[in-house]
Design an enzyme around this catalytic site. Structure first.
Site, short mmCIF file in Angstrom:
data_model
loop_
_atom_site.label_atom_id
_atom_site.label_comp_id
_atom_site.label_asym_id
_atom_site.label_seq_id
_atom_site.Cartn_x
_atom_site.Cartn_y
_atom_site.Cartn_z
N LYS A 8 -13.98 0.97 -4.20
CA LYS A 8 -15.01 1.40 -3.26
C LYS A 8 -16.11 2.19 -3.96
O LYS A 8 -17.29 2.04 -3.66
CB LYS A 8 -14.38 2.25 -2.15
CG LYS A 8 -13.51 1.48 -1.18
CD LYS A 8 -13.01 2.39 -0.07
CE LYS A 8 -12.18 1.62 0.95
NZ LYS A 8 -11.71 2.50 2.05
N HIS A 68 7.71 -27.16 2.09
CA HIS A 68 6.86 -28.22 1.55
C HIS A 68 5.68 -27.63 0.78
O HIS A 68 4.72 -28.35 0.48
CB HIS A 68 6.37 -29.13 2.67
CG HIS A 68 7.49 -29.84 3.38
ND1 HIS A 68 7.95 -31.07 2.98
CD2 HIS A 68 8.26 -29.47 4.43
CE1 HIS A 68 8.95 -31.45 3.77
NE2 HIS A 68 9.15 -30.49 4.66
N GLU A 80 0.83 -1.20 0.00
CA GLU A 80 0.00 0.00 0.00
C GLU A 80 0.87 1.25 0.00
O GLU A 80 0.48 2.28 -0.55
CB GLU A 80 -0.94 0.01 1.20
CG GLU A 80 -2.09 0.99 1.08
CD GLU A 80 -3.17 0.78 2.12
OE1 GLU A 80 -3.02 1.28 3.25
OE2 GLU A 80 -4.17 0.12 1.82
#
Length: 535
Positions: free
Chosen positions: A495, A380, A349
């Site tokens: 948004k 793994h 950000e």
């Protein structure tokens, strides 16, 4: 950044590393390599000897730091200068843990005084909770608290809480309601007793859509359990925001400030209130001391001994000159599992920008992709790719002393903690050196860069240093890249679009006969499925 002479010199120097004439298996064998390419300071260690750099590259990186005035800008940030130019604000997260300055004035506001005022309020309130002087609606003492916020309102706090709770038994158990997903809420209420639970609503503006939606869900939950919000709600918000209104039912309200950005806010009331509820204010104070120790180092240490600055320069070298687009953060410690999600937000950000601090489009790479998983689990999971697929730098993190200090079983001649370290050391070496084999499937090219960070333990002081290291490293990298690491306009577009769709859903909720004919085909399909309830 690209206009500086050092940038052009580094572009030229990178050619020999790209064509592999400078292979790590040879670099790590040069005389005094480890001593000259590692830094130790105040119980914090940074080893970059397995990075694709030499003394000439480092010299030019230091020149780049000087030409971009990175240290000067960092100092200006700490002193309260306007470094967030797009929002005309300072960035004073370091002031939240500053034990050296008596006063920092900002438009006649004494920043240090205000921060100390809030901390005293936190200390007093949390002490009353722990001493059972404040209780819930039914007279029961509090056992749990739910942190309700999104992004920087919870990620850093969650990281610190989970890092510390292994060694310090929580006085109040914390839970984190960050997602507007109703199943996140449903999962949490299965684990708490409504009568003994606090709800901490964290939002600077007190208008964040997801957080306000969750607040309404909480109010309904409290009502259905015959509990008064005035006895169960807390707010952390900006002064004079809707959440700071004394007429709103709640136990107390704690201020957060415009001069501290969300992703840098762990040491403000955003982290201070939940962490003090969990562990007591004295533990939070120790955590602040650890942050402050790293802040002072980042501010005062010379370039060649400055750990956050060195890490920032290495990151820029890898991304802008060696063309790596990803960084993996691998803590060899389960308690640090939430470090990577916090750094993802902090870093991506802050540095995921397409414009520089002056608003002009950038012509160089900015932030890279951060991902990670604790070791040895990661080995793994994706280390096949790390060793033989598309290469990417890795940051290993080791903890010298585990919390568990009772009898440890011995397997293959070593304890579990020793086995953990054996893997951490071996992975870094294997990535660097590689392995020759006539069978191509077992051939490892090596020459894959990594760094290793070490902290002594999982005490509040060590966790504070680790958190402040990543903050300072991100800020330094932003300053050198010519970015503003304190705004985040990139989160706004989605948004706005969500708001348009929300209006359509709201209309359907009030008029069941309403059809989404005016919408594009794709959006209409998804909304029809939502209301139908099945595919």
């Amino acid at each position: 950044m690209s206009s500086h002479k050092a940038y052009q010199n580094l572009k030229h120097l990178s050619k020999s590393f790209k064509d592999k004439s400078q292979h790590l298996k040879y670099l790590i064998q040069t005389e005094n390599r480890f001593e000259n390419f590692s830094i130790q300071e105040n119980g914090f260690f940074y080893d970059f000897s397995k990075q694709l750099v030499d003394k000439t590259v480092l010299r030019e990186l230091f020149e780049l730091a000087g030409q971009t005035e990175a240290k000067k800008k960092f100092s200006q940030m700490v002193s309260g200068k306007i470094v967030n130019k797009s929002e005309n604000r300072p960035a004073l997260h370091t002031a939240a843990r500053d034990f050296t300055q008596d006063q920092i004035l900002l438009n006649d506001l004494d920043v240090i005084f205000e921060i100390n005022r809030v901390n005293k309020q936190i200390k007093s309130f949390t002490s009353k909770i722990h001493n059972k002087k404040i209780k819930g609606t039914t007279g029961k003492s509090f056992t749990d608290a739910v942190v309700v916020g999104i992004g920087g309102s919870y990620l850093g706090c969650e990281f610190v809480y989970n890092s510390l709770k292994l060694g310090i038994a929580p006085l109040i158990d914390l839970h984190f309601l960050s997602n507007v997903d109703i199943d996140n809420f449903g999962q949490i209420i299965k684990t708490i007793d409504p009568e003994t639970c606090l709800w901490i609503i964290i939002s600077k503006s007190y208008t964040t859509i997801e957080t306000m939606a969750n607040l309404n869900q909480i109010l309904l939950f409290l009502k259905n359990n015959n509990l008064d919000p005035a006895n169960h709600l807390l707010t952390v918000t900006a002064k004079d925001s809707p959440g700071d209104d004394p007429s709103i039912p709640g136990l107390d309200s704690f201020n957060m400030f415009d001069f501290i950005g969300g992703r840098y806010s762990v040491t403000s009331a955003v982290g201070g209130l939940p962490l003090s509820l969990a562990f007591g204010f004295d533990t939070f104070h120790r955590f602040l001391k650890g942050c402050h120790k790293m802040d002072l180092h980042a501010l005062n240490a010379q370039e060649e001994k400055n750990i956050p600055l060195m890490a920032a320069l290495i990151s820029i070298w890898n991304s802008n000159f060696l063309d790596y687009t990803t960084l993996a953060i691998i803590p060899y410690c389960t308690a640090l599992s939430n470090l990577c999600p916090h750094v993802q937000q902090l870093y991506m950000e802050s540095l995921g920008k397409g414009v520089n601090a002056d608003g002009k489009l950038t012509n160089h790479r900015t932030g890279v992709i951060i991902f990670g998983e604790p070791g040895t689990n990661a080995q793994h999971s994706f280390f096949q790719l790390a060793h033989q697929g598309s290469p990417f730098p890795i940051e290993f993190i080791g903890v010298v002393n585990p919390v568990y200090n009772k009898a440890q079983a011995i397997s293959n001649g070593v304890s579990n903690h020793q086995e953990l370290w054996a893997n951490m050391i071996a992975q870094a070496m294997g990535l660097a050196k590689g392995k020759m084999d006539d069978n191509n499937a077992k051939y490892f090219s090596g020459n894959r860069p990594s760094s290793t960070l070490l902290i002594n333990d999982l005490t509040p002081e060590s966790i504070g240093m680790l958190l402040a290291f990543y903050e300072a490293r991100t800020v330094y990298e932003g300053f050198i890249l010519g970015l503003n690491p304190f705004d985040q306009f990139g989160v706004e577009l989605g948004k706005v679009l969500a708001g348009d769709i929300r209006d359509q859903i709201k209309r359907k909720n009030t008029d069941k006969t309403y059809n989404f004919y005016s919408l594009d085909t794709t959006t209409k399909f998804y909304l029809d499925i939502l209301f139908k309830g099945s595919l």
